[in-house]
Design a protein around this motif. Structure first.
Motif: not given
Length: 508
Positions: A190-194, A268-269, A292-298
């Motif tokens: 999990l650390i390597a993944e993060q 992302e997960q 991919a659009k979730v991060t840019r969404s208000p």
């Protein structure tokens, strides 16, 4: 004061660098031959060893031992992020003329070189092209695309890679054993993944966790510390989307939001899970675009809900037939309760005009086998969309429906009346349809769009076309849209056009 682990375990030799063997082998071979270039460019993602290799290379060029604390008058490090003006480079240009104090070479390491201004690059260019014999430049950057082509053409370029997860896990395990840090394999993964392929980020995270852990570091501790969704939560979400269980998706997302898991991190997960299981669950790949659009969404949690529920709607339908996958679809209403309960193979949205007394029937899609079963409708028009990739010969055979339906009487069709309502409901399609030709045989309307683009635009407006047919009193007419020009009615002319590879009959 304790030293940070990423500094304590930084490599001291090229042979100790992990995950960049394609670079270290070349550099070691060149150094053994004494073939030292006048300028190097180390480029790649952050935290993968660019600065470490730059420092090691500078010391090995001069046959000097290297430690993390070592300094030497003939090895000069410059941070281009804070020394990016033309005056800074002019000062450097003057100093490079001075011979080394004690080492064979004076080495300049310019980190984040892409941060230099345009005038600074111009000032550096001449020196980089023809440096004094005793000078070596080592440039490092995370963004080589921002460097001028004139700079790129004057350096030896080495592209760094993200470190593989297995290499990161092995390196973290070695550090944990050396530092007597208790940690299980799931936590290491999990650390390597993060860390996302960065040694520095992964080691820093291990360093952070060893100070907050009360005992062994576990995956659960990491999830709680970083505000991650648990692997079980991610699996449950994907299972709910696959089953078309929207209620479960809403409930699961609500619980994650209540637990303080940020929507971008959850997205992302989920995306990582989809990438790992792409071979066994290829149907999930359609989710990557919406995620991919979730991060840019208000409204990130709303976007995440929309992404997962849209996948759930698709999953609720059986897999499309080969005809549907190739672009053929048919929209026909169910006119019996048994048929209405049967899941559709390929849903096509359709707008229905409802009267206060009689609700409109909801159309459903059927395969060609269902269409051939004799089920018809007297409430809604049937709309079929044909993805026409055929040549003129095939279009000639499908054109002129009257020839194949001689048992049906040719009837007139009020084309202008059909187009009139579309001016408001589908203006874009209306302008295209006004230029199209058509054929109506009393049971079906065939529209010849002439081009693929025009067909696609008309396909998008099919619900509006269906409503327009209702308006002119033809509710049970099937619409077929073809991307080909309308072939001639005369079979002999159609055959000639087919032999010529396609064409259109023009009236003069």
């Amino acid at each position: 004061m304790s030293q940070a682990l990423y500094r304590k375990y930084r490599s001291k030799k090229l042979s100790e660098i992990v995950g960049q063997a394609h670079i270290t082998r070349l550099l070691e071979r060149a150094l053994k031959r004494g073939a030292v270039a006048h300028a190097y460019l180390l480029t790649g993602p952050r935290g993968v060893g660019k600065t470490s290799i730059a420092r090691i290379l500078a010391h090995e060029i001069n046959n000097l031992p290297y430690t993390d604390e070592s300094t030497h008058l003939d090895i000069i490090e410059i941070d281009a992020a804070s020394n990016n003006s033309v005056e800074d480079i002019r000062d450097l240009r003057d100093k490079v003329q001075i011979a080394p104090v004690s080492a064979p070479k004076k080495v300049y390491i310019i980190d984040e070189v892409h941060m230099l201004s345009k005038s600074a690059f111009n000032a550096l260019l001449k020196t980089l092209e023809e440096p004094p014999e005793h000078v070596v430049f080592i440039l490092a950057t995370t963004d080589a695309d921002k460097l001028p082509a004139t700079i790129l053409s004057r350096v030896q370029r080495f592209n760094f890679r993200l470190i593989g997860e297995a290499d990161v896990v092995a390196h973290l395990r070695a550090i944990a054993e050396a530092e007597h840090i208790a940690i299980d394999d799931d936590a290491l993964r999990l650390i390597a993944e993060q860390g996302q392929g960065s040694f520095r980020d992964s080691i820093s995270l291990l360093d952070q966790l060893q100070h907050v852990a009360d005992g062994a570091i576990t995956a659960q501790l990491i999830e709680e510390s970083l505000g991650l969704a648990s692997a079980q939560d991610v699996d449950a979400l994907l299972a709910a989307a696959a089953a078309g269980d929207i209620a479960a998706i809403v409930q699961q997302l609500g619980a994650m939001e209540h637990n303080g898991v940020p929507a971008p991190i959850a997205a992302e997960q989920i995306a990582r899970n989809i990438q790992r299981s792409a071979i066994s669950h290829p149907e999930r790949l359609a989710l990557l675009g919406p995620l991919a659009k979730v991060t840019r969404s208000p409204w990130p949690y709303t976007s995440l809900l929309v992404a997962l529920t849209s996948q759930a709607n698709i999953a609720a339908q059986p897999v499309a037939t080969a005809a549907a996958l190739s672009g053929n679809s048919a929209v026909k209403p169910a006119n019996s309760p048994a048929q209405a309960k049967e899941p559709a193979l390929h849903e096509t949205p359709q707008v229905s005009k409802k009267s206060p007394e009689t609700p409109a029937a909801s159309p459903r899609a059927h395969t060609s086998a269902a269409a051939n079963s004799g089920v018809t409708s007297t409430q809604k028009p049937s709309v079929s969309i044909k993805d026409d990739k055929s040549n003129a010969a095939s279009s000639a055979s499908t054109a002129a429906p009257a020839h194949n339906k001689k048992n049906k009487e040719e009837k007139s069709f009020a084309w202008d009346d059909f187009l009139a309502p579309l001016k408001e409901s589908a203006a874009g399609a209306h302008s295209i349809l006004a230029k199209c030709k058509y054929h109506y045989d009393g049971a079906a309307l065939t529209i010849y769009a002439g081009k693929k683009f025009a067909k696609n635009q008309i396909d998008k407006a099919l619900p509006a076309l269906a409503e327009s047919l209702q308006t002119i009193g033809l509710p049970d007419i099937e619409i077929t849209v073809l991307a080909t020009p309308k072939p001639p009615e005369d079979s002999q002319t159609a055959a000639i056009i087919a032999m010529m590879g396609g064409g259109e009959e023009v009236s003069l």
